[in-house]
Enzyme design. Structure first.
Site, PDB file in Angstrom:
ATOM      1  N   ARG A   1       0.835  -1.205   0.000  1.00  0.00           N
ATOM      2  CA  ARG A   1       0.000   0.000   0.000  1.00  0.00           C
ATOM      3  C   ARG A   1       0.870   1.256   0.000  1.00  0.00           C
ATOM      4  O   ARG A   1       0.518   2.281  -0.588  1.00  0.00           O
ATOM      5  CB  ARG A   1      -0.902  -0.033   1.237  1.00  0.00           C
ATOM      6  CG  ARG A   1      -1.845   1.139   1.374  1.00  0.00           C
ATOM      7  CD  ARG A   1      -2.613   1.054   2.681  1.00  0.00           C
ATOM      8  NE  ARG A   1      -3.415   2.243   2.929  1.00  0.00           N
ATOM      9  CZ  ARG A   1      -3.933   2.553   4.095  1.00  0.00           C
ATOM     10  NH1 ARG A   1      -3.739   1.756   5.143  1.00  0.00           N
ATOM     11  NH2 ARG A   1      -4.651   3.641   4.241  1.00  0.00           N
TER      12      ARG A   1
ATOM     13  N   HIS B   1       0.827   5.120  -2.254  1.00  0.00           N
ATOM     14  CA  HIS B   1       0.713   6.423  -1.608  1.00  0.00           C
ATOM     15  C   HIS B   1       1.941   7.289  -1.891  1.00  0.00           C
ATOM     16  O   HIS B   1       1.843   8.518  -1.844  1.00  0.00           O
ATOM     17  CB  HIS B   1       0.536   6.240  -0.100  1.00  0.00           C
ATOM     18  CG  HIS B   1      -0.834   5.791   0.289  1.00  0.00           C
ATOM     19  ND1 HIS B   1      -1.670   6.542   1.093  1.00  0.00           N
ATOM     20  CD2 HIS B   1      -1.537   4.675  -0.026  1.00  0.00           C
ATOM     21  CE1 HIS B   1      -2.821   5.905   1.262  1.00  0.00           C
ATOM     22  NE2 HIS B   1      -2.758   4.762   0.605  1.00  0.00           N
TER      23      HIS B   1
ATOM     24  N   ASN C   1      -3.051   9.649   4.638  1.00  0.00           N
ATOM     25  CA  ASN C   1      -1.975   8.711   4.978  1.00  0.00           C
ATOM     26  C   ASN C   1      -1.947   8.373   6.464  1.00  0.00           C
ATOM     27  O   ASN C   1      -1.038   7.681   6.927  1.00  0.00           O
ATOM     28  CB  ASN C   1      -0.613   9.299   4.585  1.00  0.00           C
ATOM     29  CG  ASN C   1      -0.460   9.441   3.080  1.00  0.00           C
ATOM     30  OD1 ASN C   1      -1.023   8.662   2.313  1.00  0.00           O
ATOM     31  ND2 ASN C   1       0.291  10.446   2.654  1.00  0.00           N
TER      32      ASN C   1
ATOM     33  N   HIS D   1      -5.777  -5.138  -3.212  1.00  0.00           N
ATOM     34  CA  HIS D   1      -6.653  -5.306  -2.049  1.00  0.00           C
ATOM     35  C   HIS D   1      -6.976  -6.775  -1.782  1.00  0.00           C
ATOM     36  O   HIS D   1      -7.801  -7.058  -0.918  1.00  0.00           O
ATOM     37  CB  HIS D   1      -7.952  -4.523  -2.247  1.00  0.00           C
ATOM     38  CG  HIS D   1      -7.815  -3.063  -1.957  1.00  0.00           C
ATOM     39  ND1 HIS D   1      -8.836  -2.162  -2.108  1.00  0.00           N
ATOM     40  CD2 HIS D   1      -6.737  -2.336  -1.516  1.00  0.00           C
ATOM     41  CE1 HIS D   1      -8.414  -0.949  -1.779  1.00  0.00           C
ATOM     42  NE2 HIS D   1      -7.138  -1.026  -1.417  1.00  0.00           N
TER      43      HIS D   1
END
Length: 504
Positions: A58, A62, A90, A190
């Site tokens: 993940r 970001h 975040n 995911h």
């Protein structure tokens, strides 16, 4: 005008990408052991903490979606600047992944100081996370530089939100040069990890003004979400894939087909006609998903890489190098992207923005950060050498022992003890066979039992006498007749009273 300026910024970033000359062999001469050292150190962290691998996968999205893949997500905030990692979008990034990246950086700095960028470590760690979780592997192009700018204000509107519809997701990814198909493929990340209840609770209790629960949710799955995330409960975690949250596979897309996407932005990929074919393709073939995911990750990890004077090799991933030129953050154009109303799209209020004051112009350089104690030595885990096997030894064949081959005379010979019938058990017993003269003597049935307690006989029966031989004999005994009060012959009546008492 805003759209033109935004497109120009994207064009400049992709021009820098083409001049970066990323290559998997970038460190082959400057630090030949860089890749193996980083991978071994990171995997050691992942084995100790099962949160490391999913959260690192993940982390790279970001990082790349804000200032490009430059490791700016790793920079810590200072008194004069609020960095990316402290932005609201975040806030839920686990510290576990940051610690694993820092440990890998310290390990490679010990053998090649100032050579390997933090941005490259993030890209390698993301690949190793997928492999560690059972997914595909790929060669990571290397040669990124670390960025010098990290501001929380630049994050707003860049990270794909949990409540975006298919068109908004397509535009979000498309702004970075990723196609609609690549958007669906990368959403497959995911298949591992967890989401906070706050990211999907509106689907359970306030989906829109017409219905409370998102109708695209499978009812039984919605009930499971409600059990884990009560309306007024804590912000718990729920796995994206309930069956295998720590296994990288294509079950994420199969869950979407069953109405079990946790986020609205997950389930909408199956509900929308533009993205459903890709979901069905990837749900039907894990090999196809693995191949396409590796290609999409290579492309995504090359977004907006820094080169030349735009970046540096940070000695500490959490801060820019001392003496580095201060680069001001470019103004972020917050251009709202219009999208037509989509049915089943929750009415989500945008998060409140906390106004940030522009950082003051530094007059004096900031005091250096406290020097951390040297990290504990991290083993270099060289790739295992092939095991040295002993030379083959010819098997020794032993002749069968003669003892076990011929039939044993002991077991074949009939046993004289057990075979002949035992004279003891076959001989009729003189004691048990003859009839007992007492019990075999006929008892006159016609004689009624003496139940009169006043007789003083205590119960029993009378044997009539034979005239001329002996007179009648009265035999007392319990169980025959009533007997005197309190005698043992009243056991049955006492027990009967007890039973009657229980039933009452």
């Amino acid at each position: 005008m805003h759209h033109l300026a935004y497109a120009l910024c994207l064009l400049i970033s992709f021009v820098s990408l083409s001049t970066a000359q990323l290559s998997p062999s970038f460190y082959s001469s400057s630090c030949p052991q860089a890749v193996s050292t980083i991978s071994n150190t990171f995997l050691a962290s992942a084995k100790k903490d099962n949160v490391v691998a999913p959260s690192t996968l993940r982390l790279i999205l970001h990082d790349c979606f804000v200032e490009g893949c430059d490791g700016s997500i790793l920079i810590s905030s200072t008194s004069g600047n609020k960095a990316e990692r402290d932005a609201p979008d975040n806030a839920n990034l686990p510290q576990n992944s940051f610690n694993a990246i820092i440990a890998a950086k310290q390990a490679v700095e010990a053998i090649c100081p100032g050579v390997v960028s933090c941005a490259d470590i993030v890209a390698l760690a993301a690949r190793d996370s997928v492999v560690f979780l059972g997914g595909p592997s790929w060669e990571v192009p290397l040669g990124r530089l670390d960025g010098r700018v990290s501001t929380a204000s630049s994050v707003t509107g860049r990270i794909p939100g949990a409540n975006l519809n298919a068109q908004q997701l397509t535009e979000n990814f498309g702004a970075l040069g990723l196609s609609l198909e690549e958007m669906v493929i990368l959403s497959g990340a995911h298949t591992v990890g967890f989401s906070h209840c706050s990211q999907f609770k509106n689907r359970l209790y306030s989906f829109n003004s017409t219905v409370k629960v998102d109708p695209s949710l499978d009812p039984s799955f919605a009930q499971r979400l409600e059990n884990k995330c009560p309306a007024s409960g804590p912000d718990n975690l729920f796995p994206f894939d309930v069956v295998s949250p720590f296994k990288f596979d294509n079950s994420y897309f199969q869950d979407l087909q069953s109405g079990q996407g946790v986020l609205f932005s997950d389930q909408v990929l199956f509900q929308d006609a533009s993205t459903r074919p890709t979901v069905e393709l990837l749900a039907g073939s894990q090999d196809t998903f693995f191949q396409k995911f590796a290609d999409a990750m290579i492309k995504m990890s090359a977004i907006g890489v820094k080169s030349g004077s735009d970046g540096e090799i940070r000695l500490d991933c959490t801060k820019v190098n001392s003496g580095s030129p201060k680069v001001s953050a470019p103004p972020v154009q917050q251009t709202p992207v219009p999208s037509p109303p989509v049915q089943q799209t929750p009415q989500v209020q945008p998060p409140q923005q906390t106004p940030l004051q522009p950082p003051p112009v530094p007059v004096q350089p900031l005091p250096p950060a406290p020097v951390l104690p040297p990290p504990s030595p991290v083993p270099n885990f060289p790739p295992p050498s092939p095991p040295i096997l002993p030379p083959p030894v010819a098997p020794v064949v032993f002749p069968p022992p003669p003892v076990f081959n011929p039939p044993s005379p002991v077991f074949n010979r009939p046993s004289p003890v057990f075979n002949p019938p035992s004279p003891v058990f076959n001989r009729p017993s003189p004691v048990l066979n003859p009839p007992s003269p007492v019990f075999n003597r006929p008892t006159p049935v016609e004689q009624p039992p003496n139940n009169d307690p006043s007789s003083g006989t205590g119960g029993g029966f009378t044997i009539p006498g034979i005239p001329g031989l002996f007179p009648p004999i009265h035999v007392p005994g319990p169980g025959f007749g009533g007997g005197p009060p309190g005698s043992s012959t009243n056991k049955d009546s006492a027990n009967e009273g007890k039973l009657t008492g229980k039933q009452g």
